[in-house]
Design a protein around this motif. Structure first.
Motif, PDB file in Angstrom:
ATOM      1  N   ILE A  92      18.964   2.906 -16.094  1.00 36.85           N
ATOM      2  CA  ILE A  92      19.930   1.870 -16.475  1.00 36.85           C
ATOM      3  C   ILE A  92      19.184   0.698 -17.107  1.00 36.85           C
ATOM      4  O   ILE A  92      18.372   0.051 -16.436  1.00 36.85           O
ATOM      5  CB  ILE A  92      20.743   1.373 -15.261  1.00 36.85           C
ATOM      6  N   PRO A  93      19.414   0.410 -18.387  1.00 37.19           N
ATOM      7  CA  PRO A  93      18.719  -0.708 -19.033  1.00 37.19           C
ATOM      8  C   PRO A  93      19.070  -2.027 -18.366  1.00 37.19           C
ATOM      9  O   PRO A  93      20.211  -2.240 -17.941  1.00 37.19           O
ATOM     10  CB  PRO A  93      19.255  -0.671 -20.477  1.00 37.19           C
ATOM     11  N   LEU A  94      18.103  -2.921 -18.263  1.00 37.63           N
ATOM     12  CA  LEU A  94      18.341  -4.212 -17.614  1.00 37.63           C
ATOM     13  C   LEU A  94      19.382  -5.036 -18.359  1.00 37.63           C
ATOM     14  O   LEU A  94      20.087  -5.848 -17.759  1.00 37.63           O
ATOM     15  CB  LEU A  94      17.025  -4.994 -17.497  1.00 37.63           C
ATOM     16  N   ASP A  95      19.506  -4.820 -19.681  1.00 34.42           N
ATOM     17  CA  ASP A  95      20.483  -5.608 -20.432  1.00 34.42           C
ATOM     18  C   ASP A  95      21.929  -5.223 -20.118  1.00 34.42           C
ATOM     19  O   ASP A  95      22.877  -5.873 -20.575  1.00 34.42           O
ATOM     20  CB  ASP A  95      20.221  -5.516 -21.948  1.00 34.42           C
ATOM     21  N   ALA A 145      27.933  -6.378 -13.716  1.00 32.80           N
ATOM     22  CA  ALA A 145      28.480  -7.473 -12.901  1.00 32.80           C
ATOM     23  C   ALA A 145      29.984  -7.599 -13.125  1.00 32.80           C
ATOM     24  O   ALA A 145      30.742  -7.857 -12.182  1.00 32.80           O
ATOM     25  CB  ALA A 145      27.777  -8.789 -13.254  1.00 32.80           C
ATOM     26  N   ASP A 146      30.431  -7.378 -14.352  1.00 31.65           N
ATOM     27  CA  ASP A 146      31.875  -7.453 -14.645  1.00 31.65           C
ATOM     28  C   ASP A 146      32.644  -6.347 -13.927  1.00 31.65           C
ATOM     29  O   ASP A 146      33.779  -6.561 -13.482  1.00 31.65           O
ATOM     30  CB  ASP A 146      32.112  -7.365 -16.156  1.00 31.65           C
ATOM     31  N   HIS A 147      32.040  -5.144 -13.811  1.00 35.25           N
ATOM     32  CA  HIS A 147      32.680  -4.069 -13.026  1.00 35.25           C
ATOM     33  C   HIS A 147      32.813  -4.495 -11.564  1.00 35.25           C
ATOM     34  O   HIS A 147      33.840  -4.258 -10.919  1.00 35.25           O
ATOM     35  CB  HIS A 147      31.836  -2.790 -13.093  1.00 35.25           C
ATOM     36  N   LEU A 169      14.785 -12.507 -13.943  1.00 28.83           N
ATOM     37  CA  LEU A 169      15.897 -13.316 -14.458  1.00 28.83           C
ATOM     38  C   LEU A 169      17.172 -12.490 -14.584  1.00 28.83           C
ATOM     39  O   LEU A 169      18.280 -13.001 -14.373  1.00 28.83           O
ATOM     40  CB  LEU A 169      15.532 -13.921 -15.822  1.00 28.83           C
ATOM     41  N   THR A 170      17.026 -11.199 -14.917  1.00 37.23           N
ATOM     42  CA  THR A 170      18.189 -10.313 -14.985  1.00 37.23           C
ATOM     43  C   THR A 170      18.863 -10.219 -13.620  1.00 37.23           C
ATOM     44  O   THR A 170      20.097 -10.273 -13.520  1.00 37.23           O
ATOM     45  CB  THR A 170      17.763  -8.899 -15.450  1.00 37.23           C
ATOM     46  N   GLY A 171      18.046 -10.089 -12.559  1.00 37.20           N
ATOM     47  CA  GLY A 171      18.593 -10.053 -11.198  1.00 37.20           C
ATOM     48  C   GLY A 171      19.283 -11.351 -10.825  1.00 37.20           C
ATOM     49  O   GLY A 171      20.371 -11.352 -10.226  1.00 37.20           O
ATOM     50  N   LEU A 172      18.694 -12.474 -11.200  1.00 34.76           N
ATOM     51  CA  LEU A 172      19.280 -13.782 -10.884  1.00 34.76           C
ATOM     52  C   LEU A 172      20.566 -14.017 -11.674  1.00 34.76           C
ATOM     53  O   LEU A 172      21.545 -14.560 -11.151  1.00 34.76           O
ATOM     54  CB  LEU A 172      18.266 -14.892 -11.175  1.00 34.76           C
ATOM     55  N   GLU A 173      20.577 -13.587 -12.940  1.00 30.79           N
ATOM     56  CA  GLU A 173      21.780 -13.750 -13.764  1.00 30.79           C
ATOM     57  C   GLU A 173      22.932 -12.910 -13.201  1.00 30.79           C
ATOM     58  O   GLU A 173      24.087 -13.349 -13.184  1.00 30.79           O
ATOM     59  CB  GLU A 173      21.481 -13.319 -15.210  1.00 30.79           C
ATOM     60  N   PHE A 174      22.601 -11.717 -12.712  1.00 27.90           N
ATOM     61  CA  PHE A 174      23.610 -10.861 -12.088  1.00 27.90           C
ATOM     62  C   PHE A 174      24.299 -11.597 -10.939  1.00 27.90           C
ATOM     63  O   PHE A 174      25.530 -11.629 -10.847  1.00 27.90           O
ATOM     64  CB  PHE A 174      22.931  -9.584 -11.577  1.00 27.90           C
ATOM     65  N   TRP A 175      23.491 -12.242 -10.091  1.00 27.39           N
ATOM     66  CA  TRP A 175      24.055 -12.953  -8.939  1.00 27.39           C
ATOM     67  C   TRP A 175      24.807 -14.214  -9.357  1.00 27.39           C
ATOM     68  O   TRP A 175      25.790 -14.604  -8.716  1.00 27.39           O
ATOM     69  CB  TRP A 175      22.963 -13.280  -7.929  1.00 27.39           C
TER      70      TRP A 175
END
Length: 375
Positions: A181-184, A190-192, A251-257
């Motif tokens: 699963i690409p990080l982008d 997150a929308d799901h 940052l991808t993990g933090l943006e998800f949260w």
């Protein structure tokens, strides 16, 4: 021979072949060995059995490639573990019926995750082909019962795929060959998840599967957080330096949260029952991330603790004790220095517990949803 092995495996997955649990996992390991991974040791399949099938090129994956969509369907189907349990009882004496289903799904997820990873390259063609919905979450105007249950199914499927990927990472430290699963895709995923969190108060009364949707949402959130950290810790294959790639993954993990947390707060605003239910999941999430020595957890704890503490009066004594234990460990870690990622043994142990929980919840949901399932 490889084609016969693959066809026998597919027949078993369709419940048309009476294979014992050990033999079925050995067929999965046969395919895993060809694609460059291996199953985790378990009570069903021991280390010496796995090692006999390692390091050999058999072209099994060439035979399996056209059936990857069928593997993904098997992983995504909530009823497969219940049917598998019944089928094993009918054809042989299963000694590991509580753990076999989870081991099988993770093994198949490893095969699918490796194949998707190899096919992604730079344009993510493979993941778009196999998971066409990944970059297209339901819009705000499309969040009805149908979209809710589809999002739950997608999140469960992604959770098994991430379990397969992380199991490979735990067994092959430093490997970047299994990142399907690409990080982008993080913001779209997150929308799901937001669809599930927003729809849960209304949809949870529909069925047992709907009721368990919150469990699946938070379980995926745990897996995605650790997945981002494993991507950050692994050597970069991109045209950028390691520090830049690692920072991007964190940052991808933090943006998800940052996208998901407002919906969690909105869910907690409904009533006291919802507060305790959500707090239970958040506390379990914090315990899991602490167990894995998560660096993202350290950055998120200043946001999560006040969120739970503001609702302390609604929590049971047991939950309050668990929260206090988390705080004590956070204080201890602050004195010792920041977290630095999960040791391999801790990660493997957590992954085993997670796959067992997911398998048991799927079995319970399926059995409650249909007492009589046609074979």
């Amino acid at each position: 021979m490889s084609r016969i092995v693959v066809l026998e495996l597919l027949q078993a997955l369709k419940f048309k072949s009476p294979l014992p649990d050990t033999n079925l996992l050995l067929l999965v390991q046969f395919v895993c060995a060809d694609i460059g991974t291996r199953l985790a040791e378990s009570t069903i399949i021991q280390k010496h059995m796995i090692s006999t099938l390692q390091g050999c090129t058999t072209a099994a994956m060439e035979c399996m490639r056209q059936y990857i969509s069928e593997l993904l369907d098997f992983i995504a189907d909530m009823h497969t573990l219940t049917k598998l349990k019944s089928h094993m009882k009918a054809c042989c004496q299963p000694l590991h019926e509580d753990t076999f289903g989870g081991n099988l799904k993770v093994g198949l997820a490893q095969v699918a995750a490796m194949e998707i990873s190899k096919g992604n390259h730079r344009d993510n063609k493979a993941v778009v082909r196999y998971l066409p919905w990944l970059y297209h979450p339901p819009s705000t105007m499309q969040q009805g019962p149908k979209e809710f249950i589809e999002c739950v199914s997608h999140i469960r499927q992604l959770s098994w795929l991430l379990l397969g990927s992380l199991t490979h990472c735990a067994l092959h430290q430093g490997s970047t060959s299994c990142m399907p699963i690409p990080l982008d895709a993080g913001s779209h995923i997150a929308d799901h998840l937001i669809v599930i969190l927003i729809g849960f108060p209304e949809q949870s009364k529909t069925s047992v599967l709907h009721m368990c949707s919150l469990f699946h949402a938070f379980m995926f959130a745990q897996l995605w957080t650790i997945y981002c950290e494993q991507a950050a810790a692994a050597p970069s294959l991109q045209n950028q330096n390691q520090t830049e790639f690692s920072s991007s993954a964190i940052l991808t993990g933090l943006e998800f949260w940052s996208r998901v947390t407002p919906s969690i707060l909105q869910l907690m605003a409904h009533n006291k029952v919802m507060v305790e239910m959500v707090c239970l999941h958040v506390i379990s999430l914090m315990e899991a991330l602490q167990e894995c020595n998560s660096t993202i957890f350290v950055k998120l704890i200043p946001m999560w603790l006040p969120m739970i503490q503001s609702n302390l009066k609604h929590l049971s004594a047991g939950l309050q004790l668990r929260l206090q234990a988390i705080q004590n460990r956070v204080n201890h870690q602050c004195l010792q220095g920041q977290a630095s990622g999960a040791p391999p043994f801790a990660l493997r142990k957590w992954l085993q517990c997670t796959q067992f929980k997911m398998a048991q919840v799927e079995i319970q949901s399926s059995e409650a949803a249909s007492q009589f399932y046609p074979m």
